[in-house]
Design a protein around this motif. Structure first.
Motif, mmCIF file in Angstrom:
data_model
loop_
_atom_site.group_PDB
_atom_site.id
_atom_site.type_symbol
_atom_site.label_atom_id
_atom_site.label_comp_id
_atom_site.label_asym_id
_atom_site.label_seq_id
_atom_site.Cartn_x
_atom_site.Cartn_y
_atom_site.Cartn_z
ATOM 1 N N UNK A 42 0.795 -1.228 0.000
ATOM 2 C CA UNK A 42 0.000 0.000 0.000
ATOM 3 C C UNK A 42 0.822 1.270 0.000
ATOM 4 N N UNK A 43 2.101 1.185 0.290
ATOM 5 C CA UNK A 43 2.941 2.374 0.378
ATOM 6 C C UNK A 43 3.032 2.876 1.810
ATOM 7 N N UNK A 44 3.849 3.861 2.018
ATOM 8 C CA UNK A 44 4.110 4.393 3.355
ATOM 9 C C UNK A 44 2.940 5.214 3.885
ATOM 10 N N UNK A 45 2.805 5.235 5.216
ATOM 11 C CA UNK A 45 1.743 6.006 5.869
ATOM 12 C C UNK A 45 2.114 7.466 6.058
ATOM 13 N N UNK A 46 3.329 7.863 5.706
ATOM 14 C CA UNK A 46 3.735 9.254 5.924
ATOM 15 C C UNK A 46 3.352 10.167 4.760
ATOM 16 N N UNK A 47 2.724 9.611 3.731
ATOM 17 C CA UNK A 47 2.233 10.448 2.643
ATOM 18 C C UNK A 47 1.083 11.312 3.139
ATOM 19 N N UNK A 48 0.923 12.483 2.568
ATOM 20 C CA UNK A 48 -0.083 13.447 3.027
ATOM 21 C C UNK A 48 -1.492 12.875 2.994
ATOM 22 N N UNK A 49 -1.824 12.083 1.979
ATOM 23 C CA UNK A 49 -3.180 11.562 1.862
ATOM 24 C C UNK A 49 -3.463 10.390 2.805
ATOM 25 N N UNK A 50 -2.450 9.879 3.484
ATOM 26 C CA UNK A 50 -2.628 8.752 4.407
ATOM 27 C C UNK A 50 -2.321 9.098 5.853
ATOM 28 N N UNK A 51 -1.724 10.231 6.072
ATOM 29 C CA UNK A 51 -1.282 10.612 7.409
ATOM 30 C C UNK A 51 -2.448 10.711 8.399
ATOM 31 N N UNK A 52 -3.579 11.293 7.976
ATOM 32 C CA UNK A 52 -4.720 11.458 8.876
ATOM 33 C C UNK A 52 -5.272 10.113 9.345
ATOM 34 N N UNK A 53 -5.389 9.151 8.422
ATOM 35 C CA UNK A 53 -5.879 7.833 8.809
ATOM 36 C C UNK A 53 -4.937 7.160 9.791
ATOM 37 N N UNK A 54 -3.644 7.247 9.517
ATOM 38 C CA UNK A 54 -2.673 6.635 10.422
ATOM 39 C C UNK A 54 -2.735 7.276 11.805
ATOM 40 N N UNK A 55 -2.800 8.581 11.874
ATOM 41 C CA UNK A 55 -2.874 9.277 13.168
ATOM 42 C C UNK A 55 -4.149 8.898 13.914
ATOM 43 N N UNK A 56 -5.270 8.775 13.203
ATOM 44 C CA UNK A 56 -6.522 8.370 13.837
ATOM 45 C C UNK A 56 -6.394 6.964 14.420
ATOM 46 N N UNK A 57 -5.812 6.037 13.667
ATOM 47 C CA UNK A 57 -5.648 4.671 14.157
ATOM 48 C C UNK A 57 -4.670 4.620 15.330
ATOM 49 N N UNK A 58 -3.644 5.440 15.283
ATOM 50 C CA UNK A 58 -2.687 5.491 16.398
ATOM 51 C C UNK A 58 -3.361 6.026 17.666
ATOM 52 N N UNK A 59 -4.177 7.051 17.518
ATOM 53 C CA UNK A 59 -4.905 7.610 18.674
ATOM 54 C C UNK A 59 -5.904 6.602 19.236
ATOM 55 N N UNK A 60 -6.557 5.845 18.364
ATOM 56 C CA UNK A 60 -7.493 4.810 18.823
ATOM 57 C C UNK A 60 -6.763 3.718 19.603
ATOM 58 N N UNK A 61 -5.569 3.348 19.141
ATOM 59 C CA UNK A 61 -4.795 2.335 19.863
ATOM 60 C C UNK A 61 -4.399 2.840 21.244
ATOM 61 N N UNK A 62 -3.940 4.076 21.316
ATOM 62 C CA UNK A 62 -3.573 4.646 22.623
ATOM 63 C C UNK A 62 -4.786 4.784 23.533
ATOM 64 N N UNK A 63 -5.934 5.147 22.971
ATOM 65 C CA UNK A 63 -7.149 5.270 23.780
ATOM 66 C C UNK A 63 -7.589 3.907 24.312
ATOM 67 N N UNK A 64 -7.442 2.873 23.509
ATOM 68 C CA UNK A 64 -7.875 1.535 23.921
ATOM 69 C C UNK A 64 -6.925 0.919 24.945
ATOM 70 N N UNK A 65 -5.618 1.071 24.764
ATOM 71 C CA UNK A 65 -4.650 0.341 25.578
ATOM 72 C C UNK A 65 -3.873 1.203 26.552
ATOM 73 N N UNK A 66 -3.878 2.512 26.401
ATOM 74 C CA UNK A 66 -3.249 3.421 27.355
ATOM 75 C C UNK A 66 -1.864 3.007 27.788
ATOM 76 N N UNK A 67 -1.685 2.905 29.093
ATOM 77 C CA UNK A 67 -0.363 2.623 29.661
ATOM 78 C C UNK A 67 0.154 1.230 29.360
ATOM 79 N N UNK A 68 -0.710 0.307 28.969
ATOM 80 C CA UNK A 68 -0.212 -1.026 28.615
ATOM 81 C C UNK A 68 0.795 -0.962 27.476
ATOM 82 N N UNK A 69 0.660 0.036 26.620
ATOM 83 C CA UNK A 69 1.629 0.195 25.530
ATOM 84 C C UNK A 69 3.006 0.549 26.064
ATOM 85 N N UNK A 70 3.056 1.217 27.197
ATOM 86 C CA UNK A 70 4.341 1.585 27.808
ATOM 87 C C UNK A 70 4.897 0.481 28.695
ATOM 88 N N UNK A 71 4.122 -0.542 28.967
ATOM 89 C CA UNK A 71 4.540 -1.619 29.870
ATOM 90 C C UNK A 71 4.734 -2.931 29.125
#
Length: 113
Positions: A42-71
């Motif tokens: 699919x290509x890299x997620x750092x392209x301008x047209x894909x960055x928003x989707x990647x950031x949204x998915x990253x925020x959803x992961x942090x919201x779901x798992x919180x500190x478990x990602x740091x542990x």
């Protein structure tokens, strides 16, 4: 896999965390060789047209798992958790607690298994 929240990125991380939460073990073997060509189809997620989707998915992961990602029990305590993962040494090093392989508790299986 949670294709509703993680349609493209981070679905593997979410899946492994849900397995661990359910009491399952993720087993590593040095005898298997798997090659994951990150974003090859699919290509890299750092392209301008894909960055928003990647950031949204990253925020959803942090919201779901919180500190478990740091542990993460498998993350080397001598590696930095800041910025790009695995990019430098941590100072001071993270906690070095022993890792134990706890066997899962036995469960009754339904007939036919």
């Amino acid at each position: 896999m949670d294709e509703a929240r993680f349609a493209v990125a981070l679905n593997d991380v979410d899946y492994c965390l849900r397995l661990r939460q359910a009491g399952k073990r993720i087993v590593f073997t040095p005898h298997a060789k798997l090659v994951h060509a990150e974003s090859a189809s699919r290509g890299k997620d750092d392209r301008a047209d894909r960055r928003d989707r990647f950031e949204r998915e990253r925020c959803l992961l942090r919201a779901r798992w919180g500190e478990l990602l740091n542990e993460d029990p498998t993350y080397n305590p001598q590696l930095s958790r800041d910025g790009v993962p695995y990019s430098g040494l941590a100072w001071p090093p993270g906690p070095r607690t022993p890792r134990y392989n706890h066997l899962p508790t036995a469960r009754d299986l339904p007939l036919g298994f």
